[in-house]
Write an enzyme that holds these catalytic residues in place. Structure first.
Site, PDB file in Angstrom:
ATOM      1  N   ARG A 225       2.299  -6.479   8.682  1.00 28.91           N
ATOM      2  CA  ARG A 225       1.588  -5.372   9.334  1.00 28.91           C
ATOM      3  C   ARG A 225       2.196  -5.037  10.691  1.00 28.91           C
ATOM      4  O   ARG A 225       2.244  -3.857  11.078  1.00 28.91           O
ATOM      5  CB  ARG A 225       0.097  -5.682   9.402  1.00 28.91           C
ATOM      6  CG  ARG A 225      -0.567  -5.499   8.020  1.00 28.91           C
ATOM      7  CD  ARG A 225      -1.922  -6.123   7.933  1.00 28.91           C
ATOM      8  NE  ARG A 225      -2.671  -5.656   6.763  1.00 28.91           N
ATOM      9  CZ  ARG A 225      -3.824  -6.182   6.360  1.00 28.91           C
ATOM     10  NH1 ARG A 225      -4.358  -7.200   7.036  1.00 28.91           N
ATOM     11  NH2 ARG A 225      -4.453  -5.710   5.303  1.00 28.91           N
TER      12      ARG A 225
ATOM     13  N   THR B 225      -5.635  -7.156  10.336  1.00 25.34           N
ATOM     14  CA  THR B 225      -5.933  -5.854   9.730  1.00 25.34           C
ATOM     15  C   THR B 225      -5.427  -4.718  10.613  1.00 25.34           C
ATOM     16  O   THR B 225      -4.823  -3.761  10.119  1.00 25.34           O
ATOM     17  CB  THR B 225      -7.465  -5.725   9.535  1.00 25.34           C
ATOM     18  OG1 THR B 225      -7.932  -6.866   8.806  1.00 25.34           O
ATOM     19  CG2 THR B 225      -7.815  -4.446   8.791  1.00 25.34           C
TER      20      THR B 225
ATOM     21  N   HIS C 279      -2.233  -5.433   1.241  1.00 25.04           N
ATOM     22  CA  HIS C 279      -3.550  -5.998   0.915  1.00 25.04           C
ATOM     23  C   HIS C 279      -3.363  -7.440   0.479  1.00 25.04           C
ATOM     24  O   HIS C 279      -2.369  -7.765  -0.169  1.00 25.04           O
ATOM     25  CB  HIS C 279      -4.201  -5.225  -0.241  1.00 25.04           C
ATOM     26  CG  HIS C 279      -5.392  -5.937  -0.826  1.00 25.04           C
ATOM     27  ND1 HIS C 279      -6.644  -5.857  -0.271  1.00 25.04           N
ATOM     28  CD2 HIS C 279      -5.489  -6.803  -1.880  1.00 25.04           C
ATOM     29  CE1 HIS C 279      -7.475  -6.629  -0.968  1.00 25.04           C
ATOM     30  NE2 HIS C 279      -6.805  -7.205  -1.948  1.00 25.04           N
TER      31      HIS C 279
ATOM     32  N   TYR D 199     -12.445  -1.130  -3.962  1.00 22.45           N
ATOM     33  CA  TYR D 199     -12.949  -1.294  -2.594  1.00 22.45           C
ATOM     34  C   TYR D 199     -14.473  -1.161  -2.526  1.00 22.45           C
ATOM     35  O   TYR D 199     -15.022  -0.905  -1.454  1.00 22.45           O
ATOM     36  CB  TYR D 199     -12.253  -0.301  -1.660  1.00 22.45           C
ATOM     37  CG  TYR D 199     -10.855  -0.766  -1.261  1.00 22.45           C
ATOM     38  CD1 TYR D 199     -10.668  -1.887  -0.450  1.00 22.45           C
ATOM     39  CD2 TYR D 199      -9.725  -0.093  -1.704  1.00 22.45           C
ATOM     40  CE1 TYR D 199      -9.399  -2.328  -0.098  1.00 22.45           C
ATOM     41  CE2 TYR D 199      -8.442  -0.523  -1.347  1.00 22.45           C
ATOM     42  CZ  TYR D 199      -8.300  -1.647  -0.542  1.00 22.45           C
ATOM     43  OH  TYR D 199      -7.046  -2.079  -0.181  1.00 22.45           O
TER      44      TYR D 199
ATOM     45  N   LYS E 287       0.828  -1.219   0.000  1.00 19.36           N
ATOM     46  CA  LYS E 287       0.000   0.000   0.000  1.00 19.36           C
ATOM     47  C   LYS E 287       0.863   1.271   0.000  1.00 19.36           C
ATOM     48  O   LYS E 287       2.068   1.220   0.273  1.00 19.36           O
ATOM     49  CB  LYS E 287      -0.942  -0.050   1.208  1.00 19.36           C
ATOM     50  CG  LYS E 287      -2.002  -1.155   1.087  1.00 19.36           C
ATOM     51  CD  LYS E 287      -3.006  -1.098   2.240  1.00 19.36           C
ATOM     52  CE  LYS E 287      -4.102  -2.135   2.068  1.00 19.36           C
ATOM     53  NZ  LYS E 287      -5.112  -2.047   3.162  1.00 19.36           N
TER      54      LYS E 287
ATOM     55  N   PHE F 100     -15.380   3.748   6.983  1.00 21.70           N
ATOM     56  CA  PHE F 100     -13.983   4.049   6.625  1.00 21.70           C
ATOM     57  C   PHE F 100     -13.748   4.112   5.121  1.00 21.70           C
ATOM     58  O   PHE F 100     -12.622   4.340   4.677  1.00 21.70           O
ATOM     59  CB  PHE F 100     -13.033   3.025   7.278  1.00 21.70           C
ATOM     60  CG  PHE F 100     -13.285   1.580   6.915  1.00 21.70           C
ATOM     61  CD1 PHE F 100     -12.833   1.053   5.715  1.00 21.70           C
ATOM     62  CD2 PHE F 100     -13.981   0.735   7.786  1.00 21.70           C
ATOM     63  CE1 PHE F 100     -13.056  -0.275   5.375  1.00 21.70           C
ATOM     64  CE2 PHE F 100     -14.206  -0.598   7.455  1.00 21.70           C
ATOM     65  CZ  PHE F 100     -13.746  -1.101   6.247  1.00 21.70           C
TER      66      PHE F 100
ATOM     67  N   ASN G 101      -2.165   0.213   6.724  1.00 20.94           N
ATOM     68  CA  ASN G 101      -1.673  -1.082   7.208  1.00 20.94           C
ATOM     69  C   ASN G 101      -0.829  -1.854   6.199  1.00 20.94           C
ATOM     70  O   ASN G 101      -0.764  -3.074   6.229  1.00 20.94           O
ATOM     71  CB  ASN G 101      -2.835  -1.915   7.748  1.00 20.94           C
ATOM     72  CG  ASN G 101      -3.862  -2.239   6.693  1.00 20.94           C
ATOM     73  OD1 ASN G 101      -3.731  -1.827   5.545  1.00 20.94           O
ATOM     74  ND2 ASN G 101      -4.879  -2.991   7.067  1.00 20.94           N
TER      75      ASN G 101
ATOM     76  N   ARG H 264      -2.308 -14.045   3.758  1.00 22.49           N
ATOM     77  CA  ARG H 264      -3.049 -13.338   4.820  1.00 22.49           C
ATOM     78  C   ARG H 264      -2.372 -13.580   6.175  1.00 22.49           C
ATOM     79  O   ARG H 264      -2.314 -12.680   7.021  1.00 22.49           O
ATOM     80  CB  ARG H 264      -4.528 -13.739   4.825  1.00 22.49           C
ATOM     81  CG  ARG H 264      -5.262 -13.196   3.575  1.00 22.49           C
ATOM     82  CD  ARG H 264      -6.763 -13.267   3.707  1.00 22.49           C
ATOM     83  NE  ARG H 264      -7.268 -12.433   4.779  1.00 22.49           N
ATOM     84  CZ  ARG H 264      -7.640 -11.154   4.644  1.00 22.49           C
ATOM     85  NH1 ARG H 264      -7.549 -10.535   3.471  1.00 22.49           N
ATOM     86  NH2 ARG H 264      -8.109 -10.487   5.673  1.00 22.49           N
TER      87      ARG H 264
ATOM     88  N   GLU I  74      -9.496  -9.585  -8.563  1.00 23.96           N
ATOM     89  CA  GLU I  74      -8.527  -8.520  -8.269  1.00 23.96           C
ATOM     90  C   GLU I  74      -7.323  -8.610  -9.202  1.00 23.96           C
ATOM     91  O   GLU I  74      -6.759  -7.585  -9.600  1.00 23.96           O
ATOM     92  CB  GLU I  74      -8.112  -8.593  -6.795  1.00 23.96           C
ATOM     93  CG  GLU I  74      -9.276  -8.217  -5.878  1.00 23.96           C
ATOM     94  CD  GLU I  74      -9.000  -8.383  -4.383  1.00 23.96           C
ATOM     95  OE1 GLU I  74      -9.923  -8.099  -3.595  1.00 23.96           O
ATOM     96  OE2 GLU I  74      -7.885  -8.791  -4.003  1.00 23.96           O
TER      97      GLU I  74
HETATM   98  P1  IDP Z   1      -8.152  -6.715   5.191  1.00 27.54           P
HETATM   99  O1  IDP Z   1      -7.317  -5.749   4.369  1.00 27.54           O
HETATM  100  O2  IDP Z   1      -7.380  -7.249   6.371  1.00 27.54           O
HETATM  101  O3  IDP Z   1      -8.797  -7.784   4.352  1.00 27.54           O
HETATM  102  P2  IDP Z   1     -10.769  -5.403   5.281  1.00 27.54           P
HETATM  103  O4  IDP Z   1     -11.746  -5.571   6.389  1.00 27.54           O
HETATM  104  O5  IDP Z   1     -11.047  -6.067   3.972  1.00 27.54           O
HETATM  105  O6  IDP Z   1      -9.325  -5.846   5.856  1.00 27.54           O
HETATM  106  O7  IDP Z   1     -10.604  -3.838   5.064  1.00 27.54           O
HETATM  107  C1  IDP Z   1      -9.963  -3.328   3.913  1.00 27.54           C
HETATM  108  C2  IDP Z   1      -9.024  -2.224   4.323  1.00 27.54           C
HETATM  109  O8  IDP Z   1      -9.804  -1.135   4.862  1.00 27.54           O
HETATM  110  C3  IDP Z   1      -8.067  -2.563   5.477  1.00 27.54           C
HETATM  111  O9  IDP Z   1      -6.921  -3.253   5.041  1.00 27.54           O
HETATM  112  C4  IDP Z   1      -7.729  -1.187   6.013  1.00 27.54           C
HETATM  113  O10 IDP Z   1      -6.794  -0.491   5.184  1.00 27.54           O
HETATM  114  C5  IDP Z   1      -9.088  -0.491   5.904  1.00 27.54           C
HETATM  115  N1  IDP Z   1      -9.874  -0.617   7.138  1.00 27.54           N
HETATM  116  C6  IDP Z   1     -10.507  -1.724   7.613  1.00 27.54           C
HETATM  117  N2  IDP Z   1     -11.149  -1.477   8.779  1.00 27.54           N
HETATM  118  C7  IDP Z   1     -10.903  -0.166   9.054  1.00 27.54           C
HETATM  119  C8  IDP Z   1     -11.302   0.694  10.133  1.00 27.54           C
HETATM  120  O11 IDP Z   1     -11.994   0.314  11.058  1.00 27.54           O
HETATM  121  N3  IDP Z   1     -10.854   1.999  10.044  1.00 27.54           N
HETATM  122  C9  IDP Z   1     -10.096   2.469   9.015  1.00 27.54           C
HETATM  123  N4  IDP Z   1      -9.718   1.685   7.991  1.00 27.54           N
HETATM  124  C10 IDP Z   1     -10.100   0.389   8.004  1.00 27.54           C
HETATM  125 MG    MG Z   2     -10.210  -7.568   2.838  1.00 27.21          MG
END
Ligand code: IDP
Ligand code: MG
Length: 139
Positions: free
Chosen positions: A104, A93, A117, A51, A11, A59, A114, A87, A128
């Protein structure tokens, strides 16, 4: 045992901080073969579409702003059980919950920023991958 492919991104936070090389090294050291890789700057439209599954989440807007602020590195990579293994190597996350040694834990600075992805299922990995790469770029 069969090979599986997943889609990954380094990212904008991690690319800008100069951590791409270290993350790619971790990927290769963990047995992934890089099938395709490119650096690109996502447009607003690409960010919103990529997204789209999160568009009702609070968010969403911040996430798209973050993901379009600077270049990312997009990768397709292959190994046994690639989706789950990537993962696992990325970590939770929220970096506060990420295990020691994960991408991470090492490089994320917040739940939003973070560092990486990873696709969450075979269908999303295929979608994707197609979103960023043509078939002839998968080597
Ligand atoms: P993942 O990347 O671990 O699969 P997802 O739930 O798919 O997590 O969320 C996508 C991305 O959205 C996360 O990697 C992070 O950058 C962002 N994100 C997820 N939850 C939050 C939150 O509560 N606050 C701000 N950003 C978030
Ligand atoms: Mg995800």
């Amino acid at each position: 045992m069969s090979l599986e492919r997943t889609y990954a991104m380094i990212k904008p936070d991690a690319v800008a901080a100069g951590n791409s090389g270290k993350i790619i090294d971790l990927i290769e050291k963990n047995g992934f073969r890089i099938v395709a890789m490119k650096k690109l700057h996502m447009t607003q439209q690409q960010g919103e579409s990529f997204y789209g599954v999160h568009k009702e989440r609070p968010f969403f807007k911040g996430l798209v702003t973050f993901m379009t602020e600077a270049p990312i590195v997009a990768l397709v990579m292959e190994r046994e059980d690639a989706i789950a293994k990537w993962r696992e190597l990325m970590g939770a996350t929220n970096p506060a919950n990420a295990a020691e040694g994960t991408v991470r834990k090492l490089y994320a600075t917040s739940i939003e920023r973070n560092a990486a992805h990873g696709s969450d299922a075979p269908e999303t990995a295929a979608d994707e991958t197609r979103f960023f790469f043509s078939a002839s770029e998968l080597l």
